[in-house]
Design a protein around this motif. Structure first.
Motif, PDB file in Angstrom:
ATOM      1  N   PRO A 158       0.835  -1.215   0.000  1.00  0.00           N
ATOM      2  CA  PRO A 158       0.000   0.000   0.000  1.00  0.00           C
ATOM      3  C   PRO A 158       0.865   1.259   0.000  1.00  0.00           C
ATOM      4  CG  PRO A 158      -0.868  -1.604   1.549  1.00  0.00           C
ATOM      5  CD  PRO A 158       0.447  -2.155   1.080  1.00  0.00           C
ATOM      6  N   PHE A 159       0.457   2.232  -0.803  1.00  0.00           N
ATOM      7  CA  PHE A 159       1.169   3.503  -0.915  1.00  0.00           C
ATOM      8  C   PHE A 159       0.360   4.528  -0.142  1.00  0.00           C
ATOM      9  CE2 PHE A 159       2.094   7.478  -3.320  1.00  0.00           C
ATOM     10  CZ  PHE A 159       3.475   7.501  -3.171  1.00  0.00           C
ATOM     11  N   ILE A 160       0.914   5.024   0.949  1.00  0.00           N
ATOM     12  CA  ILE A 160       0.150   5.870   1.876  1.00  0.00           C
ATOM     13  C   ILE A 160       0.853   7.206   2.073  1.00  0.00           C
ATOM     14  CG2 ILE A 160      -0.819   6.055   4.208  1.00  0.00           C
ATOM     15  CD1 ILE A 160      -0.903   2.985   4.284  1.00  0.00           C
ATOM     16  N   ILE A 161       0.116   8.292   1.883  1.00  0.00           N
ATOM     17  CA  ILE A 161       0.601   9.651   2.105  1.00  0.00           C
ATOM     18  C   ILE A 161      -0.270  10.282   3.196  1.00  0.00           C
ATOM     19  CG2 ILE A 161       1.085  11.892   1.058  1.00  0.00           C
ATOM     20  CD1 ILE A 161       2.711   9.633  -0.145  1.00  0.00           C
ATOM     21  N   PRO A 162       0.223  10.391   4.434  1.00  0.00           N
ATOM     22  CA  PRO A 162      -0.599  10.950   5.521  1.00  0.00           C
ATOM     23  C   PRO A 162      -0.998  12.406   5.294  1.00  0.00           C
ATOM     24  CG  PRO A 162       1.266   9.708   6.392  1.00  0.00           C
ATOM     25  CD  PRO A 162       1.504   9.875   4.927  1.00  0.00           C
ATOM     26  N   ASP A 163      -0.053  13.232   4.747  1.00  0.00           N
ATOM     27  CA  ASP A 163      -0.356  14.646   4.500  1.00  0.00           C
ATOM     28  C   ASP A 163       0.417  15.096   3.257  1.00  0.00           C
ATOM     29  OD1 ASP A 163      -0.863  17.333   4.453  1.00  0.00           O
ATOM     30  OD2 ASP A 163      -0.306  17.713   6.530  1.00  0.00           O
ATOM     31  N   ALA A 164      -0.275  15.157   2.135  1.00  0.00           N
ATOM     32  CA  ALA A 164       0.378  15.486   0.863  1.00  0.00           C
ATOM     33  C   ALA A 164       0.922  16.907   0.846  1.00  0.00           C
ATOM     34  CB  ALA A 164      -0.608  15.291  -0.282  1.00  0.00           C
ATOM     35  N   SER A 165       0.359  17.806   1.672  1.00  0.00           N
ATOM     36  CA  SER A 165       0.778  19.215   1.643  1.00  0.00           C
ATOM     37  C   SER A 165       2.192  19.405   2.174  1.00  0.00           C
ATOM     38  CB  SER A 165      -0.199  20.080   2.447  1.00  0.00           C
ATOM     39  OG  SER A 165      -0.115  19.783   3.833  1.00  0.00           O
ATOM     40  N   ILE A 166       2.720  18.419   2.919  1.00  0.00           N
ATOM     41  CA  ILE A 166       4.092  18.531   3.430  1.00  0.00           C
ATOM     42  C   ILE A 166       4.997  17.445   2.848  1.00  0.00           C
ATOM     43  CG2 ILE A 166       3.399  19.674   5.574  1.00  0.00           C
ATOM     44  CD1 ILE A 166       3.628  17.000   7.000  1.00  0.00           C
ATOM     45  N   ASP A 167       4.518  16.763   1.833  1.00  0.00           N
ATOM     46  CA  ASP A 167       5.322  15.738   1.160  1.00  0.00           C
ATOM     47  C   ASP A 167       5.949  16.388  -0.078  1.00  0.00           C
ATOM     48  OD1 ASP A 167       5.959  13.520  -0.738  1.00  0.00           O
ATOM     49  OD2 ASP A 167       5.103  12.260   0.827  1.00  0.00           O
ATOM     50  N   VAL A 168       7.273  16.356  -0.190  1.00  0.00           N
ATOM     51  CA  VAL A 168       7.964  17.083  -1.255  1.00  0.00           C
ATOM     52  C   VAL A 168       7.547  16.581  -2.648  1.00  0.00           C
ATOM     53  CG1 VAL A 168       9.960  17.690   0.147  1.00  0.00           C
ATOM     54  CG2 VAL A 168       9.952  15.526  -1.099  1.00  0.00           C
ATOM     55  N   ARG A 169       7.067  15.348  -2.732  1.00  0.00           N
ATOM     56  CA  ARG A 169       6.652  14.802  -4.024  1.00  0.00           C
ATOM     57  C   ARG A 169       5.324  15.382  -4.492  1.00  0.00           C
ATOM     58  NH1 ARG A 169       6.908   8.691  -2.098  1.00  0.00           N
ATOM     59  NH2 ARG A 169       6.022   9.804  -0.307  1.00  0.00           N
ATOM     60  N   PHE A 170       4.507  15.851  -3.542  1.00  0.00           N
ATOM     61  CA  PHE A 170       3.129  16.203  -3.891  1.00  0.00           C
ATOM     62  C   PHE A 170       2.692  17.591  -3.430  1.00  0.00           C
ATOM     63  CE2 PHE A 170       3.254  11.540  -3.272  1.00  0.00           C
ATOM     64  CZ  PHE A 170       2.900  11.141  -4.554  1.00  0.00           C
ATOM     65  N   SER A 171       3.499  18.295  -2.671  1.00  0.00           N
ATOM     66  CA  SER A 171       3.035  19.542  -2.042  1.00  0.00           C
ATOM     67  C   SER A 171       2.581  20.584  -3.057  1.00  0.00           C
ATOM     68  CB  SER A 171       4.143  20.121  -1.153  1.00  0.00           C
ATOM     69  OG  SER A 171       5.317  20.364  -1.913  1.00  0.00           O
ATOM     70  N   ASP A 172       3.179  20.586  -4.260  1.00  0.00           N
ATOM     71  CA  ASP A 172       2.760  21.549  -5.287  1.00  0.00           C
ATOM     72  C   ASP A 172       1.953  20.881  -6.404  1.00  0.00           C
ATOM     73  OD1 ASP A 172       4.864  20.085  -6.277  1.00  0.00           O
ATOM     74  OD2 ASP A 172       5.854  21.770  -7.271  1.00  0.00           O
ATOM     75  N   ASN A 173       1.448  19.694  -6.148  1.00  0.00           N
ATOM     76  CA  ASN A 173       0.631  18.978  -7.121  1.00  0.00           C
ATOM     77  C   ASN A 173      -0.689  19.725  -7.319  1.00  0.00           C
ATOM     78  OD1 ASN A 173      -1.436  16.929  -8.034  1.00  0.00           O
ATOM     79  ND2 ASN A 173       0.335  15.580  -8.007  1.00  0.00           N
ATOM     80  N   PRO A 174      -1.162  19.877  -8.573  1.00  0.00           N
ATOM     81  CA  PRO A 174      -2.438  20.586  -8.800  1.00  0.00           C
ATOM     82  C   PRO A 174      -3.609  19.980  -8.041  1.00  0.00           C
ATOM     83  CG  PRO A 174      -1.284  20.222 -10.876  1.00  0.00           C
ATOM     84  CD  PRO A 174      -0.520  19.459  -9.834  1.00  0.00           C
ATOM     85  N   LEU A 175      -3.573  18.667  -7.785  1.00  0.00           N
ATOM     86  CA  LEU A 175      -4.669  18.019  -7.057  1.00  0.00           C
ATOM     87  C   LEU A 175      -4.576  18.262  -5.547  1.00  0.00           C
ATOM     88  CD1 LEU A 175      -4.651  14.589  -8.950  1.00  0.00           C
ATOM     89  CD2 LEU A 175      -6.065  16.599  -9.413  1.00  0.00           C
ATOM     90  N   VAL A 176      -3.442  18.824  -5.110  1.00  0.00           N
ATOM     91  CA  VAL A 176      -3.248  19.157  -3.690  1.00  0.00           C
ATOM     92  C   VAL A 176      -3.526  20.635  -3.445  1.00  0.00           C
ATOM     93  CG1 VAL A 176      -1.556  19.256  -1.802  1.00  0.00           C
ATOM     94  CG2 VAL A 176      -1.593  17.275  -3.359  1.00  0.00           C
ATOM     95  N   ILE A 177      -2.986  21.495  -4.317  1.00  0.00           N
ATOM     96  CA  ILE A 177      -3.171  22.939  -4.097  1.00  0.00           C
ATOM     97  C   ILE A 177      -4.518  23.428  -4.636  1.00  0.00           C
ATOM     98  CG2 ILE A 177      -0.695  23.375  -4.089  1.00  0.00           C
ATOM     99  CD1 ILE A 177      -0.853  24.279  -6.959  1.00  0.00           C
ATOM    100  N   GLY A 178      -5.180  22.587  -5.432  1.00  0.00           N
ATOM    101  CA  GLY A 178      -6.517  22.893  -5.933  1.00  0.00           C
ATOM    102  C   GLY A 178      -7.435  21.717  -5.703  1.00  0.00           C
ATOM    103  N   GLU A 179      -8.634  21.775  -6.286  1.00  0.00           N
ATOM    104  CA  GLU A 179      -9.600  20.677  -6.140  1.00  0.00           C
ATOM    105  C   GLU A 179      -9.001  19.363  -6.609  1.00  0.00           C
ATOM    106  OE1 GLU A 179     -12.528  20.603  -4.777  1.00  0.00           O
ATOM    107  OE2 GLU A 179     -12.581  22.718  -4.265  1.00  0.00           O
ATOM    108  N   PRO A 180      -9.210  18.285  -5.873  1.00  0.00           N
ATOM    109  CA  PRO A 180     -10.060  18.105  -4.680  1.00  0.00           C
ATOM    110  C   PRO A 180      -9.318  18.327  -3.361  1.00  0.00           C
ATOM    111  CG  PRO A 180      -9.336  15.962  -5.420  1.00  0.00           C
ATOM    112  CD  PRO A 180      -8.730  16.954  -6.378  1.00  0.00           C
ATOM    113  N   ASN A 181      -8.190  19.092  -3.379  1.00  0.00           N
ATOM    114  CA  ASN A 181      -7.446  19.440  -2.153  1.00  0.00           C
ATOM    115  C   ASN A 181      -7.013  18.198  -1.379  1.00  0.00           C
ATOM    116  OD1 ASN A 181      -9.895  21.828  -2.242  1.00  0.00           O
ATOM    117  ND2 ASN A 181      -7.751  22.463  -2.355  1.00  0.00           N
ATOM    118  N   ILE A 182      -6.315  17.313  -2.054  1.00  0.00           N
ATOM    119  CA  ILE A 182      -5.903  16.051  -1.433  1.00  0.00           C
ATOM    120  C   ILE A 182      -4.892  16.318  -0.314  1.00  0.00           C
ATOM    121  CG2 ILE A 182      -4.686  13.856  -1.801  1.00  0.00           C
ATOM    122  CD1 ILE A 182      -5.715  13.872  -4.668  1.00  0.00           C
ATOM    123  N   ARG A 183      -5.167  15.741   0.823  1.00  0.00           N
ATOM    124  CA  ARG A 183      -4.193  15.706   1.918  1.00  0.00           C
ATOM    125  C   ARG A 183      -3.800  14.252   2.187  1.00  0.00           C
ATOM    126  NH1 ARG A 183      -4.132  19.875   0.335  1.00  0.00           N
ATOM    127  NH2 ARG A 183      -4.281  21.914   1.337  1.00  0.00           N
TER     128      ARG A 183
END
Length: 318
Positions: free
Chosen positions: A85-110
């Motif tokens: 399983p690939f688990i990201i507890p908080d995407a907003s502080i993960d360097v791979r995903f923090s600036d991802n469009p799906l994180v900084i915009g809809e659906p605001n993935i954390r």
């Protein structure tokens, strides 16, 4: 943003995805799994995603107002790189995903947790994943529960892969083509006979689906399959090998011999378009390839050659 690397075996993985013959439309058997996942984990979104070459599309989607996203920004593209399983507890502080469009915009993935869906000797074709707009952690038991739900989805996908009949059109699917065409080619070589393959690609099928809906698109596929069955011999292998791709294998037939049934089929399609009261017209492009008993090509190579011939015809027609 860090797009997921492309696996070294991605060409084979994409071939397996194509062999599944699952259209981009909902099916209750998969929706049951995602609905259960959303309820069990109390998350905003639960998805069954299929990762293709340039995008991921959602075979089942609960809670997200989208049918697909690009592969580059997908979390599932990362999830299929591993077996766990690939688990990201908080995407907003993960360097791979923090600036991802799906994180900084809809659906605001954390929070994201995805389990790779593995079929056909471990080939990973997508994920069962849960998503929330708040950071979260899963217990060991919850991770196991998510794995168990993924196994249910895998069993349904394997059922698709193991079947040799296309459920919608009731002709052979890609798996059925592989089995039957291989036998036909072997028989022709043994009898020193030629064999011809014709690959048909429906024109504007996506436009039919987008304009009139999937039920009308399904009807177009069924009608095209019926026309193929009524036109070619009972001994010919007729199969749906992709979403809008059909193949006919004609044993004991040269390229010149095939011209008559190919021309007759065009006339039948033209007659259908004139007399049928559908909101769509059937159009197609075809590629035809003949192999002699001395040729060493197999059924997969034949379909690739027919595909090249078909796209060459398209480029000269349009």
């Amino acid at each position: 943003m860090q797009p997921a690397p492309i696996p070294f075996d991605d060409d084979y993985r994409l071939k397996v995805v194509k062999q599944l013959n699952i259209l981009e439309k909902p099916e209750e058997r998969f929706d049951r799994v995602t609905r259960l996942a959303k309820r069990m984990f109390d998350v905003d979104i639960a998805l069954l995603s299929i990762v293709e070459q340039d995008k991921q599309w959602f075979k089942s989607n609960v809670g997200l107002n989208a049918r697909e996203t690009g592969r580059g920004e997908s979390f599932c593209g990362h999830a299929i790189l591993g077996d766990e399983p690939f688990i990201i507890p908080d995407a907003s502080i993960d360097v791979r995903f923090s600036d991802n469009p799906l994180v900084i915009g809809e659906p605001n993935i954390r929070f994201y947790a995805g389990v790779p869906l593995k079929i056909d000797n471990g080939v990973k074709i997508g994920t069962l994943c849960i998503i929330d707009n708040k950071p979260r952690h899963l217990s060991d038991q919850q991770v196991q529960d998510l794995i168990d739900l993924a196994k249910l989805a895998e069993s349904e996908l394997v059922a698709n892969l193991n079947s040799t009949i296309d459920e919608l059109t009731q002709i052979s699917n890609r798996r059925g083509y592989n089995a039957l065409a291989s036998k036909v080619i072997q028989k022709c070589r043994f009898a020193a006979e030629p064999c011809t393959i014709a690959l048909f690609d429906l024109d504007s099928f996506k436009r039919i689906n987008d304009t009139f809906g999937h039920s009308v698109g399904d009807d177009a596929l069924r009608q095209f399959a019926k026309l193929l069955k009524s036109n070619f011999r009972d001994s010919d292998v007729i199969a749906r090998v992709g979403g809008d791709e059909f193949v006919v294998v004609m044993s004991g037939t040269t390229g010149n011999d095939s011209k008559f049934p190919i021309t007759r089929f065009k006339e039948r399609v033209d007659t259908f378009n004139e007399k049928h009261s559908a909101v769509y017209s059937l159009g197609y492009c075809v590629g035809v390839v003949c192999c002699t008993p001395l040729d060493t090509v197999d059924h997969e190579e034949l379909i690739e050659l027919a595909s090249k011939a078909m796209y060459l015809n398209k480029s000269t027609t349009y």
